[in-house]
Scaffold this motif. Structure first.
Motif, PDB file in Angstrom:
ATOM      1  N   ARG A 136      28.811  13.332  18.909  1.00 16.19           N
ATOM      2  CA  ARG A 136      28.276  13.938  20.130  1.00 16.19           C
ATOM      3  C   ARG A 136      28.247  12.920  21.267  1.00 16.19           C
ATOM      4  NH1 ARG A 136      23.694  13.541  22.541  1.00 16.19           N
ATOM      5  NH2 ARG A 136      22.689  12.502  20.776  1.00 16.19           N
ATOM      6  N   VAL A 137      27.800  11.709  20.966  1.00 18.85           N
ATOM      7  CA  VAL A 137      27.695  10.674  21.995  1.00 18.85           C
ATOM      8  C   VAL A 137      29.071  10.280  22.526  1.00 18.85           C
ATOM      9  CG1 VAL A 137      27.155   8.236  22.328  1.00 18.85           C
ATOM     10  CG2 VAL A 137      25.470   9.744  21.282  1.00 18.85           C
ATOM     11  N   LEU A 138      30.019  10.059  21.623  1.00 16.01           N
ATOM     12  CA  LEU A 138      31.340   9.606  22.050  1.00 16.01           C
ATOM     13  C   LEU A 138      32.151  10.715  22.715  1.00 16.01           C
ATOM     14  CD1 LEU A 138      32.397   7.195  19.163  1.00 16.01           C
ATOM     15  CD2 LEU A 138      31.478   6.650  21.425  1.00 16.01           C
ATOM     16  N   ALA A 139      31.713  11.951  22.558  1.00 12.97           N
ATOM     17  CA  ALA A 139      32.396  13.058  23.245  1.00 12.97           C
ATOM     18  C   ALA A 139      32.072  13.084  24.733  1.00 12.97           C
ATOM     19  CB  ALA A 139      32.007  14.391  22.603  1.00 12.97           C
ATOM     20  N   GLU A 140      31.001  12.395  25.125  1.00 10.67           N
ATOM     21  CA  GLU A 140      30.639  12.353  26.537  1.00 10.67           C
ATOM     22  C   GLU A 140      31.603  11.435  27.289  1.00 10.67           C
ATOM     23  OE1 GLU A 140      26.556  11.632  27.477  1.00 10.67           O
ATOM     24  OE2 GLU A 140      25.841  12.489  25.578  1.00 10.67           O
TER      25      GLU A 140
ATOM     26  N   PRO B  73      32.229   1.239  28.867  1.00  7.26           N
ATOM     27  CA  PRO B  73      32.379   2.089  27.675  1.00  7.26           C
ATOM     28  C   PRO B  73      31.835   1.355  26.454  1.00  7.26           C
ATOM     29  CG  PRO B  73      34.418   2.029  28.953  1.00  7.26           C
ATOM     30  CD  PRO B  73      33.528   0.981  29.536  1.00  7.26           C
ATOM     31  N   ALA B  74      31.084   2.044  25.622  1.00 12.91           N
ATOM     32  CA  ALA B  74      30.373   1.374  24.524  1.00 12.91           C
ATOM     33  C   ALA B  74      31.291   0.903  23.401  1.00 12.91           C
ATOM     34  CB  ALA B  74      29.306   2.310  23.961  1.00 12.91           C
ATOM     35  N   LEU B  75      32.230   1.727  23.016  1.00 14.21           N
ATOM     36  CA  LEU B  75      32.994   1.452  21.791  1.00 14.21           C
ATOM     37  C   LEU B  75      33.753   0.131  21.804  1.00 14.21           C
ATOM     38  CD1 LEU B  75      33.652   2.540  19.005  1.00 14.21           C
ATOM     39  CD2 LEU B  75      35.571   3.798  20.011  1.00 14.21           C
ATOM     40  N   PRO B  76      34.412  -0.268  22.902  1.00 14.19           N
ATOM     41  CA  PRO B  76      35.142  -1.538  22.870  1.00 14.19           C
ATOM     42  C   PRO B  76      34.280  -2.766  23.147  1.00 14.19           C
ATOM     43  CG  PRO B  76      35.550  -0.432  24.935  1.00 14.19           C
ATOM     44  CD  PRO B  76      34.700   0.495  24.120  1.00 14.19           C
TER      45      PRO B  76
ATOM     46  N   ALA C 166      21.850  -4.812  26.247  1.00 10.74           N
ATOM     47  CA  ALA C 166      22.281  -3.525  26.801  1.00 10.74           C
ATOM     48  C   ALA C 166      21.820  -2.402  25.878  1.00 10.74           C
ATOM     49  CB  ALA C 166      23.791  -3.472  26.972  1.00 10.74           C
ATOM     50  N   GLN C 167      21.670  -1.235  26.466  1.00 12.89           N
ATOM     51  CA  GLN C 167      21.296  -0.041  25.724  1.00 12.89           C
ATOM     52  C   GLN C 167      22.324   1.046  25.969  1.00 12.89           C
ATOM     53  OE1 GLN C 167      17.099   0.112  27.261  1.00 12.89           O
ATOM     54  NE2 GLN C 167      16.617   0.300  25.087  1.00 12.89           N
ATOM     55  N   LEU C 168      22.404   1.990  25.029  1.00 11.42           N
ATOM     56  CA  LEU C 168      23.335   3.095  25.159  1.00 11.42           C
ATOM     57  C   LEU C 168      22.840   4.105  26.178  1.00 11.42           C
ATOM     58  CD1 LEU C 168      24.370   3.962  21.487  1.00 11.42           C
ATOM     59  CD2 LEU C 168      25.830   3.004  23.278  1.00 11.42           C
ATOM     60  N   ASP C 169      23.778   4.642  26.939  1.00 15.80           N
ATOM     61  CA  ASP C 169      23.526   5.783  27.815  1.00 15.80           C
ATOM     62  C   ASP C 169      24.744   6.674  27.702  1.00 15.80           C
ATOM     63  OD1 ASP C 169      22.540   7.552  29.681  1.00 15.80           O
ATOM     64  OD2 ASP C 169      23.251   6.397  31.393  1.00 15.80           O
ATOM     65  N   GLY C 170      24.662   7.693  26.860  1.00 15.05           N
ATOM     66  CA  GLY C 170      25.834   8.488  26.550  1.00 15.05           C
ATOM     67  C   GLY C 170      26.843   7.638  25.813  1.00 15.05           C
ATOM     68  N   SER C 171      28.101   7.687  26.232  1.00 16.49           N
ATOM     69  CA  SER C 171      29.148   6.899  25.575  1.00 16.49           C
ATOM     70  C   SER C 171      29.303   5.516  26.204  1.00 16.49           C
ATOM     71  CB  SER C 171      30.486   7.639  25.641  1.00 16.49           C
ATOM     72  OG  SER C 171      30.900   7.809  26.985  1.00 16.49           O
ATOM     73  N   ASP C 172      28.398   5.154  27.101  1.00 20.89           N
ATOM     74  CA  ASP C 172      28.434   3.852  27.766  1.00 20.89           C
ATOM     75  C   ASP C 172      27.282   2.973  27.296  1.00 20.89           C
ATOM     76  OD1 ASP C 172      30.591   4.665  29.340  1.00 20.89           O
ATOM     77  OD2 ASP C 172      29.299   5.320  30.986  1.00 20.89           O
TER      78      ASP C 172
END
Length: 268
Positions: A159-163, A138-141, A108-114
């Motif tokens: 900035r990314v996690l604010a999205e 959601p990316a963080l968990p 998987a790749q990041l797209d904003g906070s996902d």
């Protein structure tokens, strides 16, 4: 109305068309004109023109119950995966990893906070969440998200996690900034990430970063299992070494692919 922050080169009509395409989903596979307008916030005449344009281009189809997407929409995602070349490189390594672990493995790749899944080899097991190419969490968990977020400088991370997430999913683990930063520091130090039912019940996984030829983290690769079947100890003692080997092999192959000269055939 124009979007906030739209610059002079922003094409509002294109943005609205993409909004219409992304309004469809598993919970809304078929929508009437009124439902599309409500889901996108567009006026009904505007939504109608966009739907008719997309239908003429082959991306949506009008039926008795309403509008649906067509398989041609898949071309948009496939074009991205093909352009990256990551699937061609990763496929044999993912298949080998699945054969050795007996578990589903994904990239998987990041797209904003996902995170968005771009490659996957699955085994038939019942899990709490359905995953396929294009699935967004959601990316963080997630372990796949953690290994990529951990590689970011602090200002970019904030900035990314604010999205806002576009996954439609509320994770079980929602840490404050202090706990989040401590977890990401640990991931950065050891070079891999674990998620133990932080996204949803029953989902346990371990991930490692994938890097390009310059050492930049471009994606994550994981081994995913059901918590009732695979203990954390087995995941880390047996699956993790195999995963780290696969991640290194994929990164090395991707770097070699990037280094190959690009040959363009002359126009006939």
């Amino acid at each position: 109305m124009p979007r906030d922050g739209a610059g002079p080169d922003f094409i509002e009509a294109l943005a609205r068309g993409l909004d219409v395409l992304t309004a469809f989903g598993a919970e809304r596979p078929v929508m009437s004109l009124a439902e599309v307008a409500a889901a996108t916030g567009l006026a009904r005449p505007t939504a109608r023109r966009i739907l008719l344009t997309l239908a003429e281009l082959g991306y949506v189809r009008a039926g008795e119950r309403g509008f649906t997407l067509t398989p041609r929409v898949l071309d948009l995602g496939v074009a991205y995966v093909d352009a990256m070349g990551l699937w061609d490189v990763a496929r044999p390594h993912l298949e080998r990893l699945v054969a050795r672990t007996g578990e589903s493995c994904s990239i998987a790749q990041l797209d904003g906070s996902d995170i968005v899944y771009v490659a996957r080899v699955a085994v038939p097991k019942i899990v709490a969440l359905t995953v396929q190419i294009g699935t967004r969490f959601p990316a963080l968990p997630t372990s796949l998200g953690k290994v990529q977020l951990a590689a970011m400088p602090p200002d970019e991370l904030e900035r990314v996690l604010a999205e806002p997430t576009r996954s439609g999913l509320t994770p079980r683990w929602r840490p404050d900034a202090g706990e989040r930063d401590a977890v990401l520091r640990e991931v950065r130090a050891r070079g891999w990430a674990l998620t133990d039912e932080q996204l949803a019940p029953g989902i346990r996984s371990v991930a490692a970063p994938l890097r390009d030829g310059e050492g930049r983290v471009i994606a994550g690769v994981n081994v995913n299992c059901h918590a009732a079947e695979t203990s954390v100890d087995h995941l880390l003692e047996h699956h993790l070494p195999l995963l780290l080997q696969a991640a290194g092999d994929i990164s090395a192959d991707f770097a070699r692919r990037e280094a190959l000269p690009r040959v363009t055939a002359p126009a006939s």
